[in-house]
Write a protein that holds these residues in place. Structure first.
Motif, mmCIF file in Angstrom:
data_model
loop_
_atom_site.group_PDB
_atom_site.id
_atom_site.type_symbol
_atom_site.label_atom_id
_atom_site.label_comp_id
_atom_site.label_asym_id
_atom_site.label_seq_id
_atom_site.Cartn_x
_atom_site.Cartn_y
_atom_site.Cartn_z
ATOM 1 N N VAL A 1 0.846 -1.194 0.000
ATOM 2 C CA VAL A 1 0.000 0.000 0.000
ATOM 3 C C VAL A 1 0.883 1.246 0.000
ATOM 4 N N PRO A 2 0.361 2.372 -0.496
ATOM 5 C CA PRO A 2 1.129 3.625 -0.471
ATOM 6 C C PRO A 2 1.315 4.135 0.954
ATOM 7 N N LEU A 3 2.417 4.807 1.175
ATOM 8 C CA LEU A 3 2.629 5.566 2.410
ATOM 9 C C LEU A 3 2.191 6.994 2.127
ATOM 10 N N GLY A 4 1.041 7.373 2.627
ATOM 11 C CA GLY A 4 0.452 8.677 2.311
ATOM 12 C C GLY A 4 -0.885 8.445 1.647
ATOM 13 N N SER A 5 -1.385 9.481 0.999
ATOM 14 C CA SER A 5 -2.698 9.369 0.362
ATOM 15 C C SER A 5 -2.698 10.151 -0.942
ATOM 16 N N GLY A 6 -3.540 9.694 -1.871
ATOM 17 C CA GLY A 6 -3.664 10.378 -3.155
ATOM 18 C C GLY A 6 -2.343 10.396 -3.890
ATOM 19 N N ARG A 7 -2.019 11.553 -4.467
ATOM 20 C CA ARG A 7 -0.763 11.684 -5.205
ATOM 21 C C ARG A 7 0.421 11.951 -4.293
ATOM 22 N N HIS A 8 0.149 12.233 -3.009
ATOM 23 C CA HIS A 8 1.225 12.548 -2.091
ATOM 24 C C HIS A 8 1.674 11.280 -1.376
ATOM 25 N N SER A 9 2.500 10.491 -2.060
ATOM 26 C CA SER A 9 3.007 9.242 -1.494
ATOM 27 C C SER A 9 4.508 9.371 -1.291
ATOM 28 N N THR A 10 4.970 8.970 -0.095
ATOM 29 C CA THR A 10 6.402 9.033 0.196
ATOM 30 C C THR A 10 7.067 7.669 0.055
ATOM 31 N N GLY A 11 6.298 6.636 -0.283
ATOM 32 C CA GLY A 11 6.872 5.312 -0.409
ATOM 33 C C GLY A 11 5.795 4.253 -0.347
ATOM 34 N N ALA A 12 6.176 3.058 0.084
ATOM 35 C CA ALA A 12 5.234 1.941 0.129
ATOM 36 C C ALA A 12 5.498 1.083 1.348
ATOM 37 N N LEU A 13 4.423 0.479 1.853
ATOM 38 C CA LEU A 13 4.472 -0.458 2.980
ATOM 39 C C LEU A 13 4.021 -1.824 2.479
ATOM 40 N N THR A 14 4.830 -2.850 2.695
ATOM 41 C CA THR A 14 4.500 -4.214 2.261
ATOM 42 C C THR A 14 4.404 -5.125 3.473
ATOM 43 N N LEU A 15 3.289 -5.845 3.587
ATOM 44 C CA LEU A 15 3.089 -6.847 4.630
ATOM 45 C C LEU A 15 2.997 -8.219 3.978
ATOM 46 N N VAL A 16 3.623 -9.215 4.613
ATOM 47 C CA VAL A 16 3.700 -10.567 4.038
ATOM 48 C C VAL A 16 3.207 -11.575 5.064
ATOM 49 N N ARG A 17 2.391 -12.515 4.606
ATOM 50 C CA ARG A 17 2.056 -13.697 5.387
ATOM 51 C C ARG A 17 2.599 -14.924 4.681
#
Length: 566
Positions: free
Chosen positions: A273-289
């Protein structure tokens, strides 16, 4: 209408968890604030109770809906009322609620507290019409438990991350909260500039960070890639990958890095998922199972989207804070003058900003030669920790230099005149300082003459292994005197400076720690200074700062003088 109702409508109106998850529940949900008043209700609750969320907002939930069969309100021993008052978990298999159309409806209900860390935020009420299908009720109970857990997790992450302005610490806390509670592995990628991404954190079971170097590559950002990671970094869409461990043909170096990571940890499903909202994203967060029997679902995706939005805001704040702190520290250092090297006397100084400060402060040192050849030493601290304090520090330094330059009078007299002038020509309300003169011929012997305006005492270390604080010549703080006249003159003191001795002037950040008394700090400094007395002067200063125990919250300035050996 109550503030509680307003707060509930603001929460419900936010994009994210409430609108995307709670409103889609088939079960009826009402959120009740700490005072028992309704703050939000989902569409299923509106339909069951024949009441709009707007009409219920701000109303006492128990008084509004709870009834006996004879339509009377239950008394003080009511299970529902006790659950709302005591913030505990409770349920009832059979009860009656009053609908907006005047009808009584039989319901089963469950109550669970919603907390923000240790703070009670309200109660989640989940209820449904009575049904002979007990499995349906069990599903509703499980839905409430899952929902409450997710609400609490989001609230806790927001609260915990908001307590730090350090990016590394924020990401470490995030990993500890998500693993193993929600995921088996977590990775964070940040956008660097406009064309690079940097994998800055990877957290696994028991905090393991297997293959750290390979996973933390800094790679060009391929904006046209179809990789879930690239899509999330662009702020486009969150991605639920239900077959995350399957081999893939990467279309960019960044996609190859992400695919390799997923396969290496044995991913069964993943959320990015994006870190931030809309066009203002500073990166990404990934969760794994890694367990195929417990994959991520759409409900998990919406929760993680909300977490990503909040984490993005926190990281924005920490990055902004870091830039401010770097600028502030550079400003502070530029305000501190370079040191002279008078003859055989050695001088060294250090300035260390507060660990959690975002602005410049008022701690300062100075050393300069006077017209008569004497070396003047100054250490001071202006009240406050902001730009005003830094500006006041610069003003005091300039005025003190002007007052002392061509005067042979005692330091106490010079500081008295500085104190008299301070209200008229500076913005400083109050300050402490030590002004000293190192007097003597080029090759010694030397004498120290000083005055102390409410500052921690200088420390003198002699070659015989003794260390003593120079507690004499203590006068009031600058800005604290209430009158003038001969009786108010500041005291002066003198002491010989043996060859090979070291004199240390410092600010209170070197001796004060939260929860510790001042005598403990002075004893610790004296002990550390004696242990380092034989070190070269620059090493002496550096190691004094290194030996500071954790917990310091203030700036530190220090100025050291080393006299030549016999």
């Amino acid at each position: 209408m109550s503030d509680e109702a307003d707060g509930g409508r603001q929460w419900a109106a936010q994009p994210g968890f409430w609108r995307q998850v709670v409103e889609q529940l088939g079960a009826s949900l009402v959120v009740v604030g700490p005072s028992g008043r309704v703050v939000a209700a989902n569409p299923a609750a509106e339909r069951l109770l024949s009441r709009s969320a707007e009409a219920m907002a701000g109303k006492d939930f128990h008084d509004l809906v709870h009834r006996h069969a004879d339509r009377e309100r239950p008394g003080i021993r009511c299970r529902l009322l006790e659950a709302l008052i005591h913030a505990g978990e409770a349920h009832a298999d059979s009860d009656r609620y009053l609908c907006g159309d005047g009808k009584l409806v039989e319901v089963s209900w469950s109550a669970a507290p919603v907390t923000d860390g240790a703070s009670f935020e309200g109660t989640a009420m989940l209820f449904a019409r009575l049904s002979d299908d007990r499995s349906e009720r069990a599903e509703h109970m499980q839905a409430l438990e899952d929902l409450t857990g997710r609400l609490t997790l989001v609230a806790q992450i927001t609260a915990v991350l908001g307590q730090t302005l350090e990016t590394d610490e924020a990401l470490a806390r995030l990993g500890r909260m998500l693993v193993p509670g929600l995921a088996d592995w977590v990775a964070v990628d940040l956008l660097v500039g406009d064309d690079e991404t940097h994998r800055v954190a990877v957290t696994g079971p028991d905090g393991r960070d297997r293959g750290q170097e390979g996973w933390r590559a800094r790679l060009p950002f391929a904006g046209e890639s179809r990789s879930p990671l690239v899509q999330a970094v662009r702020g486009a869409v969150p991605v639920l990958d239900e077959d995350a461990g399957a081999p893939a043909r990467p279309d960019s170096p960044l996609a190859a890095l992400h695919s390799g990571f997923l396969q290496s940890v044995g991913a069964a499903s993943a959320l990015t998922v994006p870190l931030g909202s809309g066009r203002h994203s500073t990166g990404a967060l990934t969760l794994v199972r890694t367990d195929p029997a417990a994959p991520f679902g759409n409900d998990d995706l919406q929760v993680v989207v909300d977490i990503g939005r909040r984490v993005g805001q926190v990281l924005d704040n920490t990055r902004r804070f870091g830039r401010q702190r770097d600028v502030a520290e550079a400003m502070q250092r530029n305000l501190l003058a370079p040191l002279p090297q008078p003859g055989r006397l050695l001088l060294a100084a250090r300035y260390q900003p507060a660990p959690a400060a975002s602005q410049v402060g008022g701690d300062w040192y100075d050393a300069f030669q006077l017209k008569d050849g004497v070396t003047a030493l100054v250490i001071g601290d202006v009240v406050g920790h902001d730009l005003t304090a830094a500006a006041g520090m610069a003003q005091l330094r300039g005025i003190l230099r002007s007052l002392a330059w061509d005067r042979t009078e005692p330091p106490g007299a010079i500081v008295d005149r500085l104190d008299d002038a301070m209200p008229a020509i500076t913005t400083v309300p109050m300050a402490t300082l030590v002004l000293a003169r190192v007097e003597g011929p080029r090759d010694g012997p030397w004498t120290l003459r000083w005055t102390n305006a409410g500052h921690p005492p200088p420390l003198l270390l002699t070659p015989n292994g003794h260390g003593r604080y120079l507690d004499d010549a203590r006068g009031p703080l600058l800005g604290a005197r209430t009158g003038t006249g001969t009786g108010d003159r500041r005291p002066d003191a003198t002491t010989p400076l043996p060859s090979g001795s070291t004199l240390l002037l410092y600010t209170d950040g070197l001796i004060e720690l939260r929860g510790a008394d001042l005598d403990t700090g002075l004893s610790r400094l004296r002990r550390n200074a004696l242990a380092l007395a034989e070190e070269p002067l620059d090493d002496f200063c550096d190691q004094l700062l290194t030996r500071m125990p954790p917990g310091n919250v203030d700036d530190i300035a220090l100025l050291a003088l080393r006299l030549p050996p016999p």
